[in-house]
Scaffold this motif. Structure first.
Motif, short mmCIF file in Angstrom:
data_model
loop_
_atom_site.label_atom_id
_atom_site.label_comp_id
_atom_site.label_asym_id
_atom_site.label_seq_id
_atom_site.Cartn_x
_atom_site.Cartn_y
_atom_site.Cartn_z
N LEU A 336 0.83 -1.22 0.00
CA LEU A 336 0.00 0.00 0.00
C LEU A 336 0.86 1.27 0.00
O LEU A 336 0.57 2.26 -0.70
N ASP A 337 1.90 1.19 0.82
CA ASP A 337 2.80 2.34 0.87
C ASP A 337 3.43 2.59 -0.51
O ASP A 337 3.58 3.76 -0.95
N VAL A 338 3.79 1.49 -1.16
CA VAL A 338 4.40 1.63 -2.50
C VAL A 338 3.37 2.20 -3.48
O VAL A 338 3.68 3.12 -4.27
N LEU A 339 2.12 1.68 -3.43
CA LEU A 339 1.07 2.16 -4.35
C LEU A 339 0.74 3.62 -4.07
O LEU A 339 0.54 4.42 -5.00
N GLU A 340 0.70 3.89 -2.74
CA GLU A 340 0.42 5.28 -2.37
C GLU A 340 1.50 6.21 -2.90
O GLU A 340 1.21 7.32 -3.43
N ALA A 341 2.73 5.73 -2.78
CA ALA A 341 3.84 6.55 -3.30
C ALA A 341 3.75 6.70 -4.81
O ALA A 341 4.00 7.78 -5.37
N ARG A 342 3.38 5.61 -5.45
CA ARG A 342 3.24 5.66 -6.92
C ARG A 342 2.10 6.58 -7.32
O ARG A 342 2.23 7.37 -8.29
N LEU A 343 0.94 6.46 -6.58
CA LEU A 343 -0.22 7.33 -6.91
C LEU A 343 0.14 8.80 -6.70
O LEU A 343 -0.25 9.69 -7.51
N LYS A 344 0.84 9.02 -5.62
CA LYS A 344 1.25 10.42 -5.34
C LYS A 344 2.17 10.95 -6.42
O LYS A 344 2.05 12.11 -6.89
N ALA A 345 3.06 10.07 -6.84
CA ALA A 345 3.99 10.48 -7.91
C ALA A 345 3.23 10.72 -9.20
O ALA A 345 3.51 11.68 -9.96
N ALA A 346 2.22 9.85 -9.46
CA ALA A 346 1.42 10.01 -10.69
C ALA A 346 0.62 11.30 -10.65
O ALA A 346 0.48 12.01 -11.65
N LYS A 347 0.06 11.53 -9.42
CA LYS A 347 -0.72 12.76 -9.26
C LYS A 347 0.15 13.99 -9.52
O LYS A 347 -0.26 14.94 -10.21
N ASN A 348 1.31 13.94 -8.90
CA ASN A 348 2.23 15.07 -9.10
C ASN A 348 2.59 15.23 -10.57
O ASN A 348 2.72 16.36 -11.09
N LEU A 349 2.75 14.06 -11.20
CA LEU A 349 3.11 14.09 -12.61
C LEU A 349 1.97 14.66 -13.43
O LEU A 349 2.17 15.50 -14.36
N ILE A 350 0.72 14.24 -13.07
CA ILE A 350 -0.45 14.74 -13.80
C ILE A 350 -0.58 16.25 -13.61
O ILE A 350 -0.86 17.00 -14.55
N GLU A 351 -0.40 16.63 -12.33
CA GLU A 351 -0.52 18.06 -12.05
C GLU A 351 0.53 18.83 -12.82
O GLU A 351 0.25 19.94 -13.36
N ALA A 352 1.70 18.23 -12.84
CA ALA A 352 2.78 18.91 -13.57
C ALA A 352 2.47 18.97 -15.05
O ALA A 352 2.73 19.97 -15.73
N ARG A 353 1.92 17.87 -15.51
CA ARG A 353 1.61 17.82 -16.95
C ARG A 353 0.44 18.73 -17.29
O ARG A 353 0.35 19.29 -18.42
#
Length: 395
Positions: A336-353
């Motif tokens: 879960l921690d890994v997925l959460e980290a991945r989701l957060k990274a994806a979110k940041n990436l989406i926001e950045a994009r």
């Protein structure tokens, strides 16, 4: 009145008279050989005719040139001279020559009687009666004045016992002896005794002649009571010795035989007690070993052991399940921690994009408001990872 002689004077007179008597200095006498015995270097024997006996001696027999085989009962001719012994008051023939005349009629009768008894089985071991190991009631046939009685009883009394002795006193030699011994056998036989002992002290073969009597031998053989003979001789064997159920040499030996098991009973009891103790201790050790094995088997087969083992297995299983659940929980938490980290990274990436999206109209100019577009107009949208063309359908 004649003058009395002293013992020494009489012996000297008698010895001198014999020595100077021409008849007695060289005599020839026929008789049957009896009582043959060696004593040191000398050979002693007797000449017998019926109940009459003359004693003879050959001094230093081995040094004499006499080649003669002495045999009991042989009829012989003896040459010698008479001699008188002052100390024993005995007259003997000092023998110089001896010749065989043949076997005497009396000895032949003895041999024939012995063979007759043997043929009838009187001497067979199979006909011997067993002597009890602990005889209690004993019949004793002997002279009441002889040493045999003292010797026998003294040995019996050496050890504590419950032996009862029924004495039947007899004469053990002479003309009256046979009838007295027969009466003794007959009377004692009626008393239901354990054993009857016939005994006397030592004596010559002639002294023992009564124990070769036919009636006595037959009475002993027919007796239902076991009989022991102890005639006190070392060389001569009487017919009584052969027919008796047990033959011993002396009264002392007879007493020792009777008391033997009483003498050994104390030591035998101690030995048997020790043996029993060893056997019991050995059996105890065996049973202890068996008991230990049974205890091990019982311990191994005890249901409590299965219950304890099951409890142990359940505890081990619970610990294993707890560890597995904990590990799984930790693993899933990590995931879960890994997925959460991945989701957060994806979110940041989406926001950045999102911040990097550029929309252009047909004139290739950037559009910043929907009011700058109209329905049906073609636009180009540029994303961070590529571009697309679209037509505005609603605005």
């Amino acid at each position: 009145m004649l003058k009395a002689l002293s013992v020494k004077e009489f012996n000297q007179y008698f010895k001198t008279s014999i020595k100077h008597d021409p008849i007695l200095t060289r005599v020839y006498i026929n008789g049957s050989l009896a009582n043959i015995r060696f004593n040191g270097a000398h050979l002693y024997f007797s000449l017998k005719e019926g109940n009459d006996i003359i004693d003879c001696v050959i001094y230093y027999y081995e040094d004499k040139d006499i080649e003669f085989k002495f045999k009991e009962g042989m009829d012989v001719l003896v040459k010698g001279n008479f001699s008188y012994n002052n100390y024993s008051s005995r007259v003997v023939i000092i023998t110089s020559e001896i010749k065989e005349n043949g076997v005497s009629e009396e000895y032949l009768k003895f041999v024939k009687m012995k063979e007759d008894f043997k043929d009838k089985g009187y001497f067979d071991l199979t006909n011997k009666k067993e002597i009890p190991k602990f005889p209690k009631n004993i019949g004793l046939i002997t002279s009441k004045d002889g040493a045999a009685l003292v010797d026998f009883v003294s040995v019996i009394n050496q050890k504590p016992n419950n032996i009862n002795i029924k004495l039947f006193p007899v004469k053990v030699q002479g003309s009256e002896a046979v009838n007295l011994i027969l009466k003794g056998l007959n009377d004692l036989e009626k008393m239901n005794l354990d054993v009857i002992v016939i005994t006397r002290g030592g004596g010559s073969s002639e002294d023992l002649a009564v124990f070769n009597d036919r009636e006595i031998i037959e009475s002993v053989f027919k007796s239902k009571t076991p009989i022991i003979s102890a005639i006190g001789h070392k060389i001569d064997t009487t017919l009584l010795d052969l027919v008796a159920d047990l033959s011993l040499q002396t009264p002392t030996e007879a007493g020792s035989y009777i008391i033997a098991n009483y003498t050994n009973i104390e030591s035998e009891m101690k030995k048997n007690l020790l043996l029993m103790k060893d056997i019991i201790n050995g059996q105890i050790r065996i049973n202890e070993y068996k008991l230990a094995i049974l205890k091990q088997k019982l311990k191994a087969a005890n249901p409590k052991n299965d219950i304890l083992q099951k409890e142990k297995d359940v505890k081990n299983l619970k610990r294993a399940l707890d560890r597995a659940l904990e590990n799984n929980l930790n693993f899933n938490k990590h995931r879960l921690d890994v997925l959460e980290a991945r989701l957060k990274a994806a979110k940041n990436l989406i926001e950045a994009r999102k911040e990097n999206i550029v929309i252009k109209n047909a004139e290739n100019k950037e559009v910043f408001s929907k009011y700058s577009l109209s329905v049906g107009e073609e636009i180009e949208i540029n994303f961070s990872d590529g571009r697309i063309k679209a037509v505005v359908t609603d605005g």
